[in-house]
Design a protein around this motif. Sequence first.
Motif, PDB file in Angstrom:
ATOM      1  N   GLY A  84      -5.845   6.242  -6.888  1.00  0.00           N
ATOM      2  CA  GLY A  84      -4.489   5.264  -6.313  1.00  0.00           C
ATOM      3  C   GLY A  84      -3.045   6.023  -6.780  1.00  0.00           C
ATOM      4  O   GLY A  84      -2.378   6.776  -5.626  1.00  0.00           O
ATOM      5  N   PRO A  85      -2.915   5.957  -8.347  1.00  0.00           N
ATOM      6  CA  PRO A  85      -1.573   6.300  -8.540  1.00  0.00           C
ATOM      7  C   PRO A  85      -1.555   8.427  -8.574  1.00  0.00           C
ATOM      8  O   PRO A  85      -0.239   8.591  -8.662  1.00  0.00           O
ATOM      9  N   VAL A  86      -2.497   8.908  -8.693  1.00  0.00           N
ATOM     10  CA  VAL A  86      -2.747   9.922  -8.995  1.00  0.00           C
ATOM     11  C   VAL A  86      -1.471  10.721  -7.296  1.00  0.00           C
ATOM     12  O   VAL A  86      -0.749  11.670  -6.916  1.00  0.00           O
ATOM     13  N   ILE A  87      -2.228  10.434  -6.517  1.00  0.00           N
ATOM     14  CA  ILE A  87      -2.191  10.037  -5.307  1.00  0.00           C
ATOM     15  C   ILE A  87      -0.993  10.183  -4.578  1.00  0.00           C
ATOM     16  O   ILE A  87      -0.135  10.734  -3.826  1.00  0.00           O
ATOM     17  N   GLY A  88      -0.301   8.897  -5.192  1.00  0.00           N
ATOM     18  CA  GLY A  88       0.883   8.547  -4.336  1.00  0.00           C
ATOM     19  C   GLY A  88       1.848   9.109  -5.783  1.00  0.00           C
ATOM     20  O   GLY A  88       2.435   9.816  -4.167  1.00  0.00           O
ATOM     21  N   GLY A  89       1.783   9.265  -6.053  1.00  0.00           N
ATOM     22  CA  GLY A  89       2.711  10.101  -7.294  1.00  0.00           C
ATOM     23  C   GLY A  89       2.837  11.586  -6.471  1.00  0.00           C
ATOM     24  O   GLY A  89       4.305  12.051  -6.487  1.00  0.00           O
ATOM     25  N   LEU A  90       1.562  12.524  -5.977  1.00  0.00           N
ATOM     26  CA  LEU A  90       1.976  13.218  -4.881  1.00  0.00           C
ATOM     27  C   LEU A  90       2.750  12.977  -4.099  1.00  0.00           C
ATOM     28  O   LEU A  90       3.896  13.540  -3.358  1.00  0.00           O
ATOM     29  N   LEU A  91       2.307  11.883  -3.197  1.00  0.00           N
ATOM     30  CA  LEU A  91       2.495  11.433  -1.360  1.00  0.00           C
ATOM     31  C   LEU A  91       4.341  11.413  -2.155  1.00  0.00           C
ATOM     32  O   LEU A  91       4.745  11.597  -0.936  1.00  0.00           O
ATOM     33  N   VAL A  92       4.575  10.858  -3.194  1.00  0.00           N
ATOM     34  CA  VAL A  92       6.025  10.164  -2.742  1.00  0.00           C
ATOM     35  C   VAL A  92       6.731  10.994  -3.654  1.00  0.00           C
ATOM     36  O   VAL A  92       8.020  10.513  -3.195  1.00  0.00           O
ATOM     37  N   THR A  93       6.237  12.822  -3.800  1.00  0.00           N
ATOM     38  CA  THR A  93       7.563  13.198  -3.644  1.00  0.00           C
ATOM     39  C   THR A  93       7.785  13.446  -2.411  1.00  0.00           C
ATOM     40  O   THR A  93       9.208  14.235  -2.359  1.00  0.00           O
ATOM     41  N   ALA A  94       7.373  12.915  -1.231  1.00  0.00           N
ATOM     42  CA  ALA A  94       7.719  12.843  -0.020  1.00  0.00           C
ATOM     43  C   ALA A  94       8.249  12.076   0.324  1.00  0.00           C
ATOM     44  O   ALA A  94      10.008  12.145   0.901  1.00  0.00           O
ATOM     45  N   SER A  95       7.897  10.947  -0.521  1.00  0.00           N
ATOM     46  CA  SER A  95       8.541   9.392   0.968  1.00  0.00           C
ATOM     47  C   SER A  95       7.227   8.698  -0.106  1.00  0.00           C
ATOM     48  O   SER A  95       5.832   8.963   0.373  1.00  0.00           O
ATOM     49  N   TRP A  96       7.990   7.771   0.292  1.00  0.00           N
ATOM     50  CA  TRP A  96       7.167   6.983   0.089  1.00  0.00           C
ATOM     51  C   TRP A  96       6.458   6.035   0.987  1.00  0.00           C
ATOM     52  O   TRP A  96       4.984   5.823   1.083  1.00  0.00           O
ATOM     53  N   ARG A  97       6.644   6.233   2.363  1.00  0.00           N
ATOM     54  CA  ARG A  97       5.710   6.591   3.275  1.00  0.00           C
ATOM     55  C   ARG A  97       4.777   6.894   3.921  1.00  0.00           C
ATOM     56  O   ARG A  97       3.782   6.232   4.066  1.00  0.00           O
ATOM     57  N   TRP A  98       4.609   7.837   2.632  1.00  0.00           N
ATOM     58  CA  TRP A  98       3.055   8.421   2.767  1.00  0.00           C
ATOM     59  C   TRP A  98       2.292   7.813   2.268  1.00  0.00           C
ATOM     60  O   TRP A  98       0.908   8.711   2.698  1.00  0.00           O
TER      61      TRP A  98
END
Length: 506
Positions: A186-200
Motif C-alpha cells: 500500500g505505501p509503495v503504490i500510495g507513494g507513486l500515486l501521491v506524486t500526481a495527487s492524494w486523490r488517486w
Amino acid sequence: MTELIAGRAGRAGNATPGQSPGAAAPPGRDGSQTGSGRRTASGRGVLLIVCAGVVLVNLDLFVVNVALPQIAHDLGEKNLGTLSWVLNGYAVVYAALLVFFGRLADRYRRDLGFLLGVGIFTLASAACAAATNVEMLIGFRLAQAAGAALVTPTSLGLVLAAHSAERRQGAVRAWTAVGGMAAAVGPVIGGLLVTASWRWVFLINIPVGVAALVVGWRRLPHLAGQPVERPDPVGVVLATGGVGLLTVGLVRGGDWGWSSATALATLVGAAVLLGLFAAHCVTSRNPLVHPDLFTSRAFTGASLVAVLFSASFAAMLLSLVLWVQGHWGWSALRAGLAIAPGPLMVPLISFGAAAALIARFGPGAVMAAGSALFGGGVAWWALSVGEQPNYVTGVLGGMLLTGAGVGLTLPTLMAAAASSLPAQSFATGSAVINMIRQIGFVLGVAVVVAVLGDGSVGADVSLHVFRQAWWVTAGLALAGILPAVVLLRRPSRSSPPAGPALPRQR
C-alpha cells in the motif's frame, strides 16, 4: 441489504446431495455449467475473482499512510490525532461490522454479498476522492469500511466452499498472502500515486472494483445460505461501542492525559462494553460470536497471534513512513519505494517456503519464526536508523526481515484458523479472525500515536522517541511467539484438522 442478498435465492444452490447448502461441491478444474447455461468459475477462478476484492480492501488499509502529509496540507488539517481517524475510523468500522456481516453471509447468498460489498466500496472510493475537508474524507472512509466488512467474510467463505477440504489450507494461504502483500505494498503504490495527487489513492480503486463486479456477476458460483438465525443486534452494538471507545481512549489519551477523568472514563467504558459483549456471547441463545469457536486450540492460538502481529504490522508501517518523510525529508514516492523490498518478500516466502516449512515443523513453529523475523526487522531500525539518511544500513535490512516475517506468519495463521471451521460457520468464523486482525491494526496505529505524542504531522519528534516506538513494535511481534508455540500443534499427517462442531441455529 439482507433483502438484496436474499434476492435471487431461488436460483442459489449448487450443493450436491448430502452437502450443506453453503458448502457447494467445489467447481471443476475448468469450471462447471449450470442448468441455465451459466458457466461458473473453477476453484482457482473463484480465488482469482475474490482476490480482486481482497486487494481493494487490504490495499486501502495502508495506502493512505504515505498520503497523510499531502492530505494534511491540501485539506488544512495538521493534527496527527485527527488525521489518524482517516486510518483508525476505517479500521474501527471494518472490525466492528465484520462478524455481523459474516453472520449475514452465512445466512444469505455469499456471491451476492461479495458483489454488494465491492459495489459499496467502489462508490465510497469515488466519494473519498471528491472530499473537500477531513471530516468528509473520514465519513466516506467509514462507508468504504462498511463495504470492506462485507467483502472480507464473503470472499473467504466463497474460497472455502469452492475448494475441497484437502485444498483449503493452500487456498486460504494464497488468499491471505495476496491480502498481506496488498496491505504491505500500500505505501509503495500510495507513494507513486501521491506524486500526481492524494486523490488517486482512492480513484485507483474504481476500475478494479468495476472489473470485479462484472466478472463476479457472470462467473461466481451461486452458494445458498445456511439455516442460521439473524445476527443479534445487541452483540453488534456492544462490539462496535467497545472497540470504538477503546480506540478513542488510546488515540486521545496522550492529549487528555492518561490519568485524566476523560481518558479513564473512556477506557473503563470500553472495558465494560467489551466485557458485556463477551458475557452476551456466552449466555445468549443467538450470540454474535459463538464461544465454541474458541474451544479449538488452532483458532484460539491463531487469534492471539493475529492481534499481536497485526498491531505490530500497523505500527511498523505508520512509524517508518512518518520517520522517512518527516525527518529524512523523503517524498511520498521515495518513501514508498524504500518500503517496496518488504512486500516483495511476502509472495516469495509465502508461496516458495511456507508450505514446506508447515509440513515439516507445523504452523505454530512457522508463526513463531515469522514473528521473530518481523520483530528482529523492527529492532534493526531501533538500532541502526540515524539522524542522517542511510537507506542500506538503516532501513533495507529491517524491511527484508519484516517482509519475510509477514510471508511466514499472516498466511499461516489465517490457514490454521480457517481450517478449523465447520462448514456452517465459514463466513462467520473467517469474519471473527479478520475482526481480531483489524482490532490489532487499530491498536497498532493508536500505540504509535500514543508513543510519538499527539503532535502535528512533521513535528520535531526526536529519534529517541521513534526508537521507543520501534522497540514497542518489536515487542508486540515477539509476544506472538508464546501463543504460537503453546497453542498450535503440528497438524496430523493423516487427516485435515477438525474444527468445533457448532450447533446449527434456526
